[in-house]
Design a protein around this motif. Structure first.
Motif, PDB file in Angstrom:
ATOM      1  N   ARG A  59       0.385   4.016 -11.658  1.00  0.00           N
ATOM      2  CA  ARG A  59      -0.661   4.709 -12.390  1.00  0.00           C
ATOM      3  C   ARG A  59      -1.947   4.954 -11.594  1.00  0.00           C
ATOM      4  N   LEU A  60      -2.192   4.152 -10.564  1.00  0.00           N
ATOM      5  CA  LEU A  60      -3.500   4.187  -9.913  1.00  0.00           C
ATOM      6  C   LEU A  60      -3.412   4.674  -8.474  1.00  0.00           C
ATOM      7  N   ASP A  61      -4.391   5.439  -8.073  1.00  0.00           N
ATOM      8  CA  ASP A  61      -4.522   5.893  -6.700  1.00  0.00           C
ATOM      9  C   ASP A  61      -5.204   4.797  -5.886  1.00  0.00           C
ATOM     10  N   GLY A  62      -4.631   4.435  -4.768  1.00  0.00           N
ATOM     11  CA  GLY A  62      -5.243   3.419  -3.923  1.00  0.00           C
ATOM     12  C   GLY A  62      -5.049   1.999  -4.404  1.00  0.00           C
ATOM     13  N   PHE A  63      -4.148   1.788  -5.354  1.00  0.00           N
ATOM     14  CA  PHE A  63      -3.938   0.426  -5.858  1.00  0.00           C
ATOM     15  C   PHE A  63      -3.276  -0.442  -4.794  1.00  0.00           C
ATOM     16  N   ARG A  64      -3.714  -1.689  -4.733  1.00  0.00           N
ATOM     17  CA  ARG A  64      -3.073  -2.722  -3.924  1.00  0.00           C
ATOM     18  C   ARG A  64      -2.942  -3.959  -4.809  1.00  0.00           C
ATOM     19  N   PRO A  65      -1.857  -4.698  -4.679  1.00  0.00           N
ATOM     20  CA  PRO A  65      -1.671  -5.854  -5.580  1.00  0.00           C
ATOM     21  C   PRO A  65      -2.800  -6.866  -5.486  1.00  0.00           C
ATOM     22  N   GLU A  66      -3.444  -6.947  -4.320  1.00  0.00           N
ATOM     23  CA  GLU A  66      -4.547  -7.897  -4.173  1.00  0.00           C
ATOM     24  C   GLU A  66      -5.698  -7.602  -5.129  1.00  0.00           C
ATOM     25  N   LEU A  67      -5.814  -6.339  -5.554  1.00  0.00           N
ATOM     26  CA  LEU A  67      -6.925  -5.973  -6.431  1.00  0.00           C
ATOM     27  C   LEU A  67      -6.791  -6.614  -7.811  1.00  0.00           C
ATOM     28  N   PRO A 270       8.041  11.944 -10.753  1.00  0.00           N
ATOM     29  CA  PRO A 270       8.818  10.728 -11.004  1.00  0.00           C
ATOM     30  C   PRO A 270       7.933   9.485 -10.932  1.00  0.00           C
ATOM     31  N   ARG A 271       8.276   8.485 -11.697  1.00  0.00           N
ATOM     32  CA  ARG A 271       7.551   7.230 -11.677  1.00  0.00           C
ATOM     33  C   ARG A 271       8.543   6.071 -11.830  1.00  0.00           C
ATOM     34  N   PHE A 272       8.315   5.015 -11.049  1.00  0.00           N
ATOM     35  CA  PHE A 272       9.100   3.789 -11.160  1.00  0.00           C
ATOM     36  C   PHE A 272       8.315   2.809 -12.030  1.00  0.00           C
ATOM     37  N   ALA A 343      10.598  10.131  -2.436  1.00  0.00           N
ATOM     38  CA  ALA A 343       9.198  10.078  -1.994  1.00  0.00           C
ATOM     39  C   ALA A 343       8.390   9.105  -2.839  1.00  0.00           C
ATOM     40  N   GLU A 344       8.623   9.115  -4.150  1.00  0.00           N
ATOM     41  CA  GLU A 344       7.907   8.181  -5.030  1.00  0.00           C
ATOM     42  C   GLU A 344       8.339   6.744  -4.760  1.00  0.00           C
ATOM     43  N   GLY A 345       9.622   6.557  -4.493  1.00  0.00           N
ATOM     44  CA  GLY A 345      10.099   5.226  -4.162  1.00  0.00           C
ATOM     45  C   GLY A 345       9.469   4.700  -2.891  1.00  0.00           C
ATOM     46  N   GLU A 346       9.333   5.561  -1.894  1.00  0.00           N
ATOM     47  CA  GLU A 346       8.697   5.154  -0.643  1.00  0.00           C
ATOM     48  C   GLU A 346       7.239   4.764  -0.885  1.00  0.00           C
ATOM     49  N   ARG A 347       6.575   5.510  -1.758  1.00  0.00           N
ATOM     50  CA  ARG A 347       5.185   5.184  -2.051  1.00  0.00           C
ATOM     51  C   ARG A 347       5.080   3.832  -2.751  1.00  0.00           C
ATOM     52  N   MET A 348       5.962   3.596  -3.712  1.00  0.00           N
ATOM     53  CA  MET A 348       5.941   2.320  -4.427  1.00  0.00           C
ATOM     54  C   MET A 348       6.192   1.166  -3.463  1.00  0.00           C
ATOM     55  N   LEU A 349       7.151   1.328  -2.564  1.00  0.00           N
ATOM     56  CA  LEU A 349       7.468   0.270  -1.614  1.00  0.00           C
ATOM     57  C   LEU A 349       6.309   0.022  -0.653  1.00  0.00           C
ATOM     58  N   THR A 350       5.669   1.090  -0.207  1.00  0.00           N
ATOM     59  CA  THR A 350       4.526   0.944   0.693  1.00  0.00           C
ATOM     60  C   THR A 350       3.378   0.213   0.008  1.00  0.00           C
ATOM     61  N   ALA A 354       4.537  -3.713   1.465  1.00  0.00           N
ATOM     62  CA  ALA A 354       4.150  -3.312   2.818  1.00  0.00           C
ATOM     63  C   ALA A 354       4.650  -4.350   3.824  1.00  0.00           C
ATOM     64  N   GLY A 355       5.175  -3.849   4.922  1.00  0.00           N
ATOM     65  CA  GLY A 355       5.678  -4.747   5.953  1.00  0.00           C
ATOM     66  C   GLY A 355       7.123  -5.145   5.766  1.00  0.00           C
ATOM     67  N   GLU A 356       7.690  -4.845   4.608  1.00  0.00           N
ATOM     68  CA  GLU A 356       9.107  -5.118   4.378  1.00  0.00           C
ATOM     69  C   GLU A 356       9.901  -3.829   4.560  1.00  0.00           C
ATOM     70  N   LYS A 357      11.100  -3.950   5.048  1.00  0.00           N
ATOM     71  CA  LYS A 357      11.934  -2.768   5.245  1.00  0.00           C
ATOM     72  C   LYS A 357      12.935  -2.647   4.111  1.00  0.00           C
ATOM     73  N   HIS A 358      12.910  -1.503   3.452  1.00  0.00           N
ATOM     74  CA  HIS A 358      13.861  -1.213   2.381  1.00  0.00           C
ATOM     75  C   HIS A 358      14.467   0.166   2.599  1.00  0.00           C
TER      76      HIS A 358
END
Length: 368
Positions: A59-67, A270-272, A343-350, A354-358
């Motif tokens: 839902r959010l632009d620029g979201f990071r889990p640390e936030l 699309p959204r996951f 493309a949406e999946g890649e964004r979600m994974l990034t 981040a740092g994991e390969k899927h």
């Protein structure tokens, strides 16, 4: 059907879908902060630790889990049982106001355990439980065992339910933090947040906030979302200030007059979504998001699956396996759709891994 309803404009399924997705920040990612989004959405379903993070990543632009983790560490957001008797991530303000709002539902839940609580003074139990968890956070097992020393003849599980229903118990950190979760330990919201609970908001305010995040919606829809009953009179009181519509089956829908209602052809990327996403749980009639042929396909027993939205509607399931994001569409996706999903999946994974390969794989079509 009232005269007002009979003459109200009709909103088709796609129009309802786009309006709801817009309120849910799922048509385009929002620049809101994590806490502002949690407030706008009136909380995020959070039986499990990770779903709120996936919900905000969608839902959010620029979201990071640390936030979100930082907001929880700062005690600006907490995990607490509120709507539908389930754990939600709420802002601190909402934890202190929404919990009193749904107290009637907690009282009904507690009523189911009367037999196991025979002879238990609930006011005394609440006072003892409060003293215990405010002296130091306790696990539910620790709290239950302490209460059993006072009422050894009571049903142990019923004592746990009584503590949860009579007190606004929050799960203290590190429980709920991204990558750092721990055992569930509890204290009161007032103690954790350092201020007293607020008076329960008027139901009118809750109706307006619900419509702002989930509308247009019916009375039954809101009752499903809140786990409350007898809200018809509140809607009737607000009717002069609300817009009124009908769905294609004739059900009356209410909305905020100035709320956005995008056209039915508005693009919906699309959204996951995580398991238990609020989008799928907050209406009595879920056809605005779940096609009729897929009803019941996102659940098995009490377990919800992670869902994929394509063109705004549930179109498949997804899961993370060792080194792979596996997408299982319910039907055939065109190459263009598959590319968008990838493309949406890649964004979600990034965003979240981040740092994991899927790798991204499309699995076999999920069967009933």
């Amino acid at each position: 059907m009232t005269k007002t309803t009979a003459t109200a404009p009709v909103l088709g399924t796609r129009a309802l879908n786009r309006a709801t997705l817009g309120r849910q920040l799922l048509l385009r990612r929002s620049p809101l902060s994590a806490t502002a989004a949690v407030e706008h959405l009136v909380g995020l379903q959070a039986q499990n630790v990770k779903p709120p993070y996936y919900a905000l990543a969608a839902r959010l632009d620029g979201f990071r889990p640390e936030l979100l983790s930082a907001a929880m560490e700062a005690r600006d957001a907490v995990r607490i049982v509120t709507l539908r008797s389930t754990i939600h991530t709420h802002t601190a303000d909402d934890a202190l106001t929404l919990r009193p709002l749904v107290q009637a539902a907690r009282d009904r839940e507690l009523g189911q355990f009367r037999k196991g609580l025979a002879g238990v003074d609930l006011d005394r139990l609440a006072a003892i439980a409060r003293e215990l968890v405010e002296s130091e956070p306790r696990t539910m097992k620790e709290l239950r065992e302490a209460l059993l020393t006072r009422w050894p003849e009571a049903d142990p599980f019923a004592l746990s339910v009584a503590a949860r229903c009579t007190l606004p118990l929050v799960q203290v950190t590190p429980r709920g933090l991204w990558g750092r979760s721990g055992q569930v330990t509890l204290t009161t919201a007032e103690h954790w947040l350092g201020r007293p609970a607020e008076p329960a908001p008027a139901p009118d305010e809750a109706v307006l906030r619900y419509l702002g995040a989930f509308g247009p919606a019916s009375v039954k829809d809101m009752q499903t979302w809140a786990g409350l009953t007898r809200l018809r009179e509140v809607f009737e009181r607000l009717r002069p200030a609300l817009a009124v519509f009908r769905d294609e089956s004739g059900a009356e829908l209410f909305d905020l007059p100035d709320a956005p209602r995008p056209g039915p052809d508005t693009p919906a990327p699309p959204r996951f979504l995580p398991e238990f996403d609020n989008l799928l749980l907050s209406h009595a009639d879920r056809s605005r998001v779940v096609p009729a042929g897929l009803k019941g396909r996102t659940w098995r027993g009490n377990q919800a699956y992670r869902t994929l939205l394509v063109d705004g509607f549930v179109a498949g399931l997804w899961k993370l396996e060792e080194g792979a994001l596996v997408v299982e569409p319910f039907g055939t996706l065109t190459k263009a759709r598959r590319d968008e999903v990838t493309a949406e999946g890649e964004r979600m994974l990034t965003t979240l891994h981040a740092g994991e390969k899927h790798d991204i794989r499309f699995g076999t079509v999920a069967s009933p």
